[in-house]
Scaffold this motif. Structure first.
Motif, PDB file in Angstrom:
ATOM      1  N   TYR A 184      -4.936-122.424  -9.397  1.00 27.99           N
ATOM      2  CA  TYR A 184      -3.821-122.781 -10.288  1.00 27.99           C
ATOM      3  C   TYR A 184      -3.812-124.289 -10.536  1.00 27.99           C
ATOM      4  N   TRP A 185      -3.949-125.057  -9.456  1.00 28.79           N
ATOM      5  CA  TRP A 185      -3.932-126.525  -9.546  1.00 28.79           C
ATOM      6  C   TRP A 185      -5.107-127.029 -10.379  1.00 28.79           C
ATOM      7  N   LEU A 186      -6.300-126.503 -10.108  1.00 29.03           N
ATOM      8  CA  LEU A 186      -7.488-126.931 -10.858  1.00 29.03           C
ATOM      9  C   LEU A 186      -7.346-126.602 -12.339  1.00 29.03           C
ATOM     10  N   ALA A 187      -6.940-125.365 -12.643  1.00 26.35           N
ATOM     11  CA  ALA A 187      -6.832-124.946 -14.040  1.00 26.35           C
ATOM     12  C   ALA A 187      -5.756-125.731 -14.783  1.00 26.35           C
ATOM     13  N   ALA A 188      -4.663-126.071 -14.087  1.00 23.66           N
ATOM     14  CA  ALA A 188      -3.611-126.880 -14.711  1.00 23.66           C
ATOM     15  C   ALA A 188      -4.118-128.269 -15.063  1.00 23.66           C
ATOM     16  N   GLY A 189      -5.199-128.693 -14.425  1.00 27.97           N
ATOM     17  CA  GLY A 189      -5.816-129.985 -14.727  1.00 27.97           C
ATOM     18  C   GLY A 189      -7.033-129.878 -15.627  1.00 27.97           C
ATOM     19  N   GLY A 190      -7.245-128.690 -16.208  1.00 30.23           N
ATOM     20  CA  GLY A 190      -8.348-128.514 -17.150  1.00 30.23           C
ATOM     21  C   GLY A 190      -9.683-128.188 -16.521  1.00 30.23           C
ATOM     22  N   LEU A 191      -9.694-127.812 -15.244  1.00 32.14           N
ATOM     23  CA  LEU A 191     -10.938-127.454 -14.556  1.00 32.14           C
ATOM     24  C   LEU A 191     -10.984-125.944 -14.339  1.00 32.14           C
ATOM     25  N   ASN A 192     -12.067-125.311 -14.763  1.00 31.96           N
ATOM     26  CA  ASN A 192     -12.203-123.862 -14.586  1.00 31.96           C
ATOM     27  C   ASN A 192     -12.709-123.584 -13.172  1.00 31.96           C
ATOM     28  N   PRO A 193     -11.908-122.850 -12.347  1.00 34.48           N
ATOM     29  CA  PRO A 193     -12.345-122.560 -10.983  1.00 34.48           C
ATOM     30  C   PRO A 193     -13.258-121.343 -10.870  1.00 34.48           C
ATOM     31  N   GLY A 194     -13.581-120.708 -12.015  1.00 33.45           N
ATOM     32  CA  GLY A 194     -14.532-119.599 -12.005  1.00 33.45           C
ATOM     33  C   GLY A 194     -13.879-118.234 -11.980  1.00 33.45           C
ATOM     34  N   TYR A 195     -14.675-117.232 -12.337  1.00 39.78           N
ATOM     35  CA  TYR A 195     -14.180-115.856 -12.428  1.00 39.78           C
ATOM     36  C   TYR A 195     -14.948-114.922 -11.504  1.00 39.78           C
ATOM     37  N   TYR A 196     -14.256-113.839 -11.126  1.00 39.13           N
ATOM     38  CA  TYR A 196     -14.871-112.726 -10.406  1.00 39.13           C
ATOM     39  C   TYR A 196     -15.215-111.643 -11.423  1.00 39.13           C
ATOM     40  N   ALA A 197     -16.252-110.873 -11.135  1.00 41.53           N
ATOM     41  CA  ALA A 197     -16.606-109.733 -12.000  1.00 41.53           C
ATOM     42  C   ALA A 197     -17.066-108.581 -11.116  1.00 41.53           C
ATOM     43  N   PRO A 198     -16.130-107.980 -10.370  1.00 38.97           N
ATOM     44  CA  PRO A 198     -16.513-106.919  -9.437  1.00 38.97           C
ATOM     45  C   PRO A 198     -17.171-105.724 -10.115  1.00 38.97           C
ATOM     46  N   HIS A 199     -16.819-105.471 -11.387  1.00 41.51           N
ATOM     47  CA  HIS A 199     -17.421-104.356 -12.125  1.00 41.51           C
ATOM     48  C   HIS A 199     -18.901-104.601 -12.397  1.00 41.51           C
ATOM     49  N   LYS A 200     -19.332-105.863 -12.257  1.00 43.65           N
ATOM     50  CA  LYS A 200     -20.751-106.215 -12.403  1.00 43.65           C
ATOM     51  C   LYS A 200     -21.394-106.506 -11.048  1.00 43.65           C
ATOM     52  N   GLY A 201     -20.620-106.300  -9.991  1.00 43.10           N
ATOM     53  CA  GLY A 201     -21.135-106.579  -8.654  1.00 43.10           C
ATOM     54  C   GLY A 201     -21.093-108.039  -8.268  1.00 43.10           C
ATOM     55  N   ASP A 202     -20.377-108.855  -9.042  1.00 44.11           N
ATOM     56  CA  ASP A 202     -20.289-110.289  -8.749  1.00 44.11           C
ATOM     57  C   ASP A 202     -18.908-110.609  -8.163  1.00 44.11           C
ATOM     58  N   THR A 203     -18.888-110.844  -6.867  1.00 47.49           N
ATOM     59  CA  THR A 203     -17.627-111.196  -6.204  1.00 47.49           C
ATOM     60  C   THR A 203     -17.645-112.629  -5.688  1.00 47.49           C
ATOM     61  N   SER A 204     -18.503-113.454  -6.295  1.00 47.25           N
ATOM     62  CA  SER A 204     -18.583-114.864  -5.869  1.00 47.25           C
ATOM     63  C   SER A 204     -17.378-115.669  -6.340  1.00 47.25           C
ATOM     64  N   GLY A 205     -16.798-115.255  -7.474  1.00 43.48           N
ATOM     65  CA  GLY A 205     -15.694-116.011  -8.047  1.00 43.48           C
ATOM     66  C   GLY A 205     -16.136-117.319  -8.674  1.00 43.48           C
ATOM     67  N   GLN A 206     -17.431-117.431  -9.003  1.00 43.28           N
ATOM     68  CA  GLN A 206     -17.966-118.704  -9.492  1.00 43.28           C
ATOM     69  C   GLN A 206     -18.509-118.633 -10.916  1.00 43.28           C
ATOM     70  N   LEU A 207     -18.283-117.522 -11.606  1.00 44.08           N
ATOM     71  CA  LEU A 207     -18.768-117.415 -12.986  1.00 44.08           C
ATOM     72  C   LEU A 207     -18.044-118.421 -13.882  1.00 44.08           C
ATOM     73  N   GLN A 208     -18.796-119.191 -14.654  1.00 48.74           N
ATOM     74  CA  GLN A 208     -18.277-120.192 -15.603  1.00 48.74           C
ATOM     75  C   GLN A 208     -17.497-121.324 -14.907  1.00 48.74           C
ATOM     76  N   ALA A 209     -17.748-121.527 -13.619  1.00 51.03           N
ATOM     77  CA  ALA A 209     -16.931-122.458 -12.835  1.00 51.03           C
ATOM     78  C   ALA A 209     -17.332-123.921 -13.013  1.00 51.03           C
ATOM     79  N   ASP A 210     -16.311-124.788 -13.137  1.00 45.47           N
ATOM     80  CA  ASP A 210     -16.515-126.235 -13.046  1.00 45.47           C
ATOM     81  C   ASP A 210     -16.519-126.686 -11.584  1.00 45.47           C
ATOM     82  N   VAL A 211     -15.768-125.966 -10.754  1.00 48.73           N
ATOM     83  CA  VAL A 211     -15.669-126.243  -9.323  1.00 48.73           C
ATOM     84  C   VAL A 211     -16.019-124.955  -8.591  1.00 48.73           C
ATOM     85  N   LEU A 212     -16.955-125.036  -7.643  1.00 48.52           N
ATOM     86  CA  LEU A 212     -17.404-123.850  -6.919  1.00 48.52           C
ATOM     87  C   LEU A 212     -16.550-123.652  -5.665  1.00 48.52           C
ATOM     88  N   LEU A 213     -15.824-122.539  -5.612  1.00 45.85           N
ATOM     89  CA  LEU A 213     -14.964-122.245  -4.464  1.00 45.85           C
ATOM     90  C   LEU A 213     -15.650-121.228  -3.559  1.00 45.85           C
TER      91      LEU A 213
END
Length: 457
Positions: A184-213
């Motif tokens: 929430y904090w990162l996105a409010a500052g214009g930084l994308n923290p990344g997405y999850y895509a469990p339907h594709k088997g990707d649970t990293s949460g780092q898709l399209q991320a500016d900051v890797l969590l």
């Protein structure tokens, strides 16, 4: 952690007490506990305090419960042990019962009838990142102006990108408040923290991320930061203050400043356990409500004693001064910059212990926002899940029993006759976006960064 006498003696004592007290059964709205010997799990964090206090002050025993408290290695182990019955219940991340019930990660029906606290987290960055951030932060009287927004981190992240480096931050678990607060904090500052895509088997949460969590267990956060593996983290206390004491990092913002009086941990049990031991469950909640009240009463007058208890190695195990730095109503940012935040840890005030449906729905909106829920859901779905997991009906039984016993007055609880489980729309977020739990999809539509109705990765 039995207090100096054997479990067998406790059982005999309980039986004697029940026999002597038989005449009072008719007056007690809650029946005797179906199961008296219980084991509860926790993670070594300040906000496990209601469990420790309910134990140390004898509130569990007064309910005929003989409890063992046991620290767990991490949140996954804790959840798995509640699911398989090794633990009767546990101090949990608020998102864990929700995530498990909807099948994100380990699938199991977990419920909560008790919210353990409000606030209590912070975001810390390394000293080198802080030195760069400071160039973009206004100051007053020689000190940074708070709250510090992620806008000031954005140019630092861009420097890393330009140098071909990844900017990495730690959080404690994929469905943790810490993950969602940091995002929430990162996105409010214009930084994308990344997405999850469990339907594709990707649970990293780092898709399209500016900051890797990524996940780091809470007690390991300071050492991981010091090693340079991550450049910052979001965690509960005392692990932000530990970075200050060790001189390895600077907390830049608390979750109180990201979302004022946000819900944090809950006490979770399996639905099956709650159904098998309903009286036991209510009595556990009664004891923990009393502990929460003790922690907050008389303007936090009991906090020094609580800190002394929590500093024991069998509980949090951090130094007294480290825990006290936040637990007693202050918070230290940069070394020497200690500020008053009396509500940094709240256990009972502001109806902190009540399991609001609107709190549950906020977590579900964040799961959807960042792709853990892959597809759009109607508003009614959010309500249905909230009602499956959050159980204010059980809480109400416990509270009414305490009121009848004269242990807590009715005016210290919500008005149960009119309470519908929804807080009024809340606007005290760092980005000033208003949250109304009755309109989750409308809420999601307000964010420039994040999935909205109809979006699928």
């Amino acid at each position: 952690m039995m207090k100096g006498f054997k479990k067998i003696f406790c059982g005999v004592l309980a039986a004697m007490t029940l026999g002597l007290s038989a005449t009072s059964v008719a007056e007690d709205a809650v029946g005797w506990p179906e199961k008296a010997d219980l084991k509860f799990g926790f993670i070594k964090l300040t906000d496990m305090a209601p469990l420790a206090i309910a134990y140390e002050k004898g509130y569990f025993e007064e309910e005929g419960l003989f409890v063992t408290l046991e620290a767990q290695a991490n949140w996954k182990v804790l959840l798995d042990r509640v699911i398989d019955g090794q633990l009767d219940g546990a101090h949990m991340l608020a998102g864990q019962p929700l995530g498990a019930t909807i099948g994100y990660g380990t699938e199991a029906h977990i419920i909560t009838a008790f919210s353990m606290d409000l606030n209590g987290n912070g975001i810390t960055v390394s000293n080198s990142v802080w030195e760069e951030m400071k160039k973009h932060i206004p100051s007053k009287d020689g000190k940074p102006v708070h709250p510090i927004k992620a806008d000031t981190l954005k140019p630092v992240v861009e420097q890393y990108k330009d140098a071909g480096k990844s900017f990495k931050m730690g959080m404690v678990f994929p469905v943790s408040t810490h993950n969602y607060e940091l995002r929430y904090w990162l996105a409010a500052g214009g930084l994308n923290p990344g997405y999850y895509a469990p339907h594709k088997g990707d649970t990293s949460g780092q898709l399209q991320a500016d900051v890797l969590l990524s996940v780091t267990p809470p007690p390991q956060m300071p050492a991981t930061l010091e090693a340079g593996t991550i450049h910052g983290y979001c965690v509960g206390e005392p692990w932000n203050q530990q970075a200050v004491f060790k001189g390895i990092g600077v907390p830049v913002i608390t979750d109180y400043e990201i979302w004022k009086n946000n819900p944090e941990k809950v006490f979770g049990v399996s639905k099956g356990w709650a159904e098998e031991y309903p009286n036991t469950h209510i009595r556990v909640v009664k004891a923990m409500i009393r502990a929460a009240k003790w922690l907050d009463e008389n303007n936090n007058a009991n906090r020094p004693e609580a800190v002394k208890i929590l500093s024991q190695p069998n509980y949090v195990g951090a130094d007294y001064d480290v825990i006290a730095n936040s637990m007693t109503g202050t918070f230290e940012y940069e070394k020497g910059d200690k500020r008053e935040i009396p509500d940094f840890n709240v256990f009972f005030r502001h109806n902190a212990t009540y399991p609001y449906y609107s709190d549950a729905i906020w977590y579900l909106t964040q799961m959807r926002r960042w792709g853990q829920i892959s597809e759009s859901k109607p508003d009614s779905w959010y309500m249905d899940i909230a009602k499956k997991v959050y159980r204010p009906d059980i809480y109400t039984q416990a509270a009414k029993s305490l009121i009848a016993e004269g242990k807590i007055s009715a005016d210290e609880f919500p008005d149960f006759a009119s309470e519908d489980g929804f807080k009024p729309p809340q606007s005290e977020f760092i980005d000033n976006v208003t949250y109304d739990g009755r309109k989750p999809n409308e809420y999601l539509s307000k964010f420039p960064i994040g999935l909205k109705d109809g979006d699928t990765l």
